[in-house]
Design a protein around this motif. Structure first.
Motif, mmCIF file in Angstrom:
data_model
loop_
_atom_site.group_PDB
_atom_site.id
_atom_site.type_symbol
_atom_site.label_atom_id
_atom_site.label_comp_id
_atom_site.label_asym_id
_atom_site.label_seq_id
_atom_site.Cartn_x
_atom_site.Cartn_y
_atom_site.Cartn_z
ATOM 1 N N ALA A 267 0.826 -1.211 0.000
ATOM 2 C CA ALA A 267 0.000 0.000 0.000
ATOM 3 C C ALA A 267 0.858 1.258 0.000
ATOM 4 N N ALA A 268 1.952 1.227 0.751
ATOM 5 C CA ALA A 268 2.798 2.416 0.880
ATOM 6 C C ALA A 268 3.435 2.826 -0.438
ATOM 7 N N VAL A 269 3.964 1.842 -1.191
ATOM 8 C CA VAL A 269 4.615 2.219 -2.445
ATOM 9 C C VAL A 269 3.587 2.618 -3.502
ATOM 10 N N MET A 270 2.363 2.104 -3.388
ATOM 11 C CA MET A 270 1.305 2.580 -4.280
ATOM 12 C C MET A 270 0.965 4.029 -3.951
ATOM 13 N N GLU A 271 0.874 4.305 -2.663
ATOM 14 C CA GLU A 271 0.470 5.641 -2.225
ATOM 15 C C GLU A 271 1.569 6.677 -2.407
ATOM 16 N N TYR A 272 2.806 6.331 -2.035
ATOM 17 C CA TYR A 272 3.874 7.325 -1.999
ATOM 18 C C TYR A 272 4.796 7.306 -3.211
ATOM 19 N N LYS A 273 4.866 6.158 -3.909
ATOM 20 C CA LYS A 273 5.689 6.090 -5.109
ATOM 21 C C LYS A 273 4.860 6.089 -6.381
ATOM 22 N N GLY A 274 3.539 5.959 -6.230
ATOM 23 C CA GLY A 274 2.655 5.981 -7.385
ATOM 24 C C GLY A 274 2.699 4.726 -8.231
ATOM 25 N N LEU A 275 3.137 3.611 -7.650
ATOM 26 C CA LEU A 275 3.214 2.367 -8.413
ATOM 27 C C LEU A 275 1.832 1.749 -8.589
ATOM 28 N N GLY A 276 1.652 1.003 -9.685
ATOM 29 C CA GLY A 276 0.452 0.218 -9.871
ATOM 30 C C GLY A 276 0.499 -1.008 -8.980
ATOM 31 N N LEU A 277 -0.589 -1.751 -8.918
ATOM 32 C CA LEU A 277 -0.679 -2.873 -7.991
ATOM 33 C C LEU A 277 0.399 -3.927 -8.245
ATOM 34 N N GLN A 278 0.508 -4.415 -9.494
ATOM 35 C CA GLN A 278 1.513 -5.447 -9.763
ATOM 36 C C GLN A 278 2.922 -4.914 -9.587
ATOM 37 N N GLU A 279 3.157 -3.673 -9.971
ATOM 38 C CA GLU A 279 4.470 -3.060 -9.750
ATOM 39 C C GLU A 279 4.804 -3.040 -8.267
ATOM 40 N N ALA A 280 3.815 -2.697 -7.442
ATOM 41 C CA ALA A 280 4.027 -2.640 -6.002
ATOM 42 C C ALA A 280 4.337 -4.018 -5.434
ATOM 43 N N VAL A 281 3.586 -5.031 -5.884
ATOM 44 C CA VAL A 281 3.821 -6.398 -5.430
ATOM 45 C C VAL A 281 5.235 -6.845 -5.807
ATOM 46 N N ASP A 282 5.615 -6.622 -7.053
ATOM 47 C CA ASP A 282 6.950 -7.027 -7.514
ATOM 48 C C ASP A 282 8.044 -6.310 -6.727
ATOM 49 N N PHE A 283 7.832 -5.034 -6.453
ATOM 50 C CA PHE A 283 8.823 -4.232 -5.734
ATOM 51 C C PHE A 283 9.056 -4.774 -4.338
ATOM 52 N N VAL A 284 7.981 -5.041 -3.597
ATOM 53 C CA VAL A 284 8.177 -5.475 -2.209
ATOM 54 C C VAL A 284 8.741 -6.893 -2.130
ATOM 55 N N ILE A 285 8.346 -7.757 -3.072
ATOM 56 C CA ILE A 285 8.919 -9.105 -3.081
ATOM 57 C C ILE A 285 10.428 -9.037 -3.332
ATOM 58 N N LYS A 286 10.842 -8.149 -4.200
ATOM 59 C CA LYS A 286 12.261 -8.046 -4.552
ATOM 60 C C LYS A 286 13.069 -7.249 -3.539
ATOM 61 N N GLU A 287 12.486 -6.170 -3.018
ATOM 62 C CA GLU A 287 13.269 -5.219 -2.232
ATOM 63 C C GLU A 287 13.048 -5.275 -0.722
ATOM 64 N N ARG A 288 12.003 -5.941 -0.249
ATOM 65 C CA ARG A 288 11.668 -5.848 1.178
ATOM 66 C C ARG A 288 11.797 -7.168 1.933
ATOM 67 N N LEU A 289 12.210 -8.227 1.277
ATOM 68 C CA LEU A 289 12.327 -9.516 1.959
ATOM 69 C C LEU A 289 13.749 -9.867 2.347
ATOM 70 N N ASP A 290 14.723 -9.066 1.920
ATOM 71 C CA ASP A 290 16.125 -9.391 2.157
ATOM 72 C C ASP A 290 16.377 -10.814 1.665
ATOM 73 N N GLU A 291 16.755 -11.744 2.540
ATOM 74 C CA GLU A 291 16.965 -13.125 2.102
ATOM 75 C C GLU A 291 15.781 -14.013 2.456
ATOM 76 N N GLY A 292 14.675 -13.417 2.884
ATOM 77 C CA GLY A 292 13.495 -14.179 3.272
ATOM 78 C C GLY A 292 12.737 -14.732 2.080
ATOM 79 N N LYS A 293 11.878 -15.703 2.351
ATOM 80 C CA LYS A 293 11.064 -16.338 1.319
ATOM 81 C C LYS A 293 9.586 -16.139 1.641
ATOM 82 N N ALA A 294 8.848 -15.612 0.677
ATOM 83 C CA ALA A 294 7.431 -15.329 0.929
ATOM 84 C C ALA A 294 6.689 -15.092 -0.373
ATOM 85 N N GLY A 295 5.383 -14.958 -0.252
ATOM 86 C CA GLY A 295 4.522 -14.610 -1.373
ATOM 87 C C GLY A 295 3.345 -13.819 -0.852
#
Length: 331
Positions: A267-295
């Motif tokens: 929600a934050a990157v959609m609101e503050y970076k103006g990303l679309g939904l899929q862009e936001a999902v891709d961004f957080v999976i790549k940039e916010r998990l460090d070495e963690g595994k999630a979906g």
């Protein structure tokens, strides 16, 4: 994957981190459950139920089926008991409710909603949550209702290996060493190595025809987890989040999801970076998990639906008002 057609949209998940050698029969069994629950949500949306009503309805169904790790069929603690947790969030007004440490409540997600609507608090846990459940008259059952023979066997294997189990539906009759989920390089959980890991949380996100978003998540946690462990699923902003622009439900390595406040980040990157939904999902999976595994799965107030994961697979299904529907496990 993203659909942007306007109108309502719905997505469900049954956990990320699927063993690539999961037997075909187990894959089909999981897909059938996802399909049934997705169709339940579709029918509810066509009947004009609100987004928050639909996510509760669908997650209740997922909790009742032992295929996934929530409600009946929950993972067992190191003590052989069940400690379930769930959360729900209504994006309209950002109202939320969460529960942890449940041992007798048949549908944790419904108790989470009662916390949201009938208590002065947002989160109740363990004895306090159980007391509140009885005050509210929700259905309770003996702890044995949630425990399956398969999970008892897998807990035994996990104890013998002194580890946390990964996809514990993998047949391992010859012992843990025959389970293909055992990895050569241990996963680090909260900085500590574990041999294998068990997601299989369930969740649902919905945007209804009026553009209202909601999310709900429910889990039994990890096989052979420490008693008292709380994961991301009941934590608002980590495993679950909904606001006026989107709804998100996460699954996977809870400790990494908590550190990354993964659901709120969408929600934050959609609101503050103006990303679309899929862009936001891709961004957080790549940039916010460090070495963690999630979906995670997500919907937006525009009728979009999206998902993403960095594991070998994620049990998921999604549908939109224009007739699109998809059930999948692999990328």
């Amino acid at each position: 994957m993203e659909r942007n057609m306007g109108g309502w949209a719905i997505a469900v998940h049954g956990g990320a981190g699927v063993d690539p050698n999961l037997p075909q029969q187990r894959q089909e069994e999981a897909k059938q459950v996802l399909s049934r629950c997705l169709n339940l949500g579709i029918d509810a949306l066509r009947s004009n139920l609100s987004a928050v009503d639909v996510v509760e309805l669908v997650v209740r169904e997922l909790e009742t089926d032992p295929v996934f790790n929530s409600g009946r069929g929950s993972a067992l603690t190191a003590k052989g008991t069940v400690e379930m947790e769930s959360s729900i969030m209504d994006g309209s007004g950002r109202r939320c409710g969460a529960v942890s440490g449940l041992t007798t409540v048949k549908n944790p997600v419904s108790l989470a909603r009662l916390v949201m609507e009938r208590s002065p608090h947002s989160y109740l846990a363990f004895a306090g949550a159980e007391d509140f459940a009885r005050q509210q008259g929700v259905e309770v059952v003996d702890n044995e209702y949630f425990i399956t023979e398969e999970n008892v066997g897998m807990l035994k294997l996990a104890k013998e290996a002194n580890t946390i189990m990964f996809d514990y539906r993998i047949p391992a009759a010859g012992g843990l060493e025959t389970c293909s989920a055992v990895v050569e390089s241990p996963i680090l959980m909260n900085g500590l190595p574990i041999s294998v890991y068990a997601p299989e949380t369930v969740g649902c996100v919905v945007v209804d025809s009026q553009g209202r978003c909601a999310a709900a998540t429910s889990t039994g946690g990890l096989m052979n987890k420490m008693s008292g462990r709380i994961g991301d699923s009941p934590l608002i902003g980590a495993g679950t989040y909904a606001c006026n622009i989107c709804g998100v439900s996460c699954t996977g390595e809870g400790e990494a999801i908590i550190r990354g406040t993964l659901a709120r980040e969408v929600a934050a990157v959609m609101e503050y970076k103006g990303l679309g939904l899929q862009e936001a999902v891709d961004f957080v999976i790549k940039e916010r998990l460090d070495e963690g595994k999630a979906g995670l799965i997500a919907v937006s107030n525009k009728g979009e639906v999206a998902w993403g994961f960095n594991t070998t697979g994620m049990f998921r299904g999604c549908a939109t008002e224009d007739g699109f529907m998809e059930i999948g496990i692999w990328d």
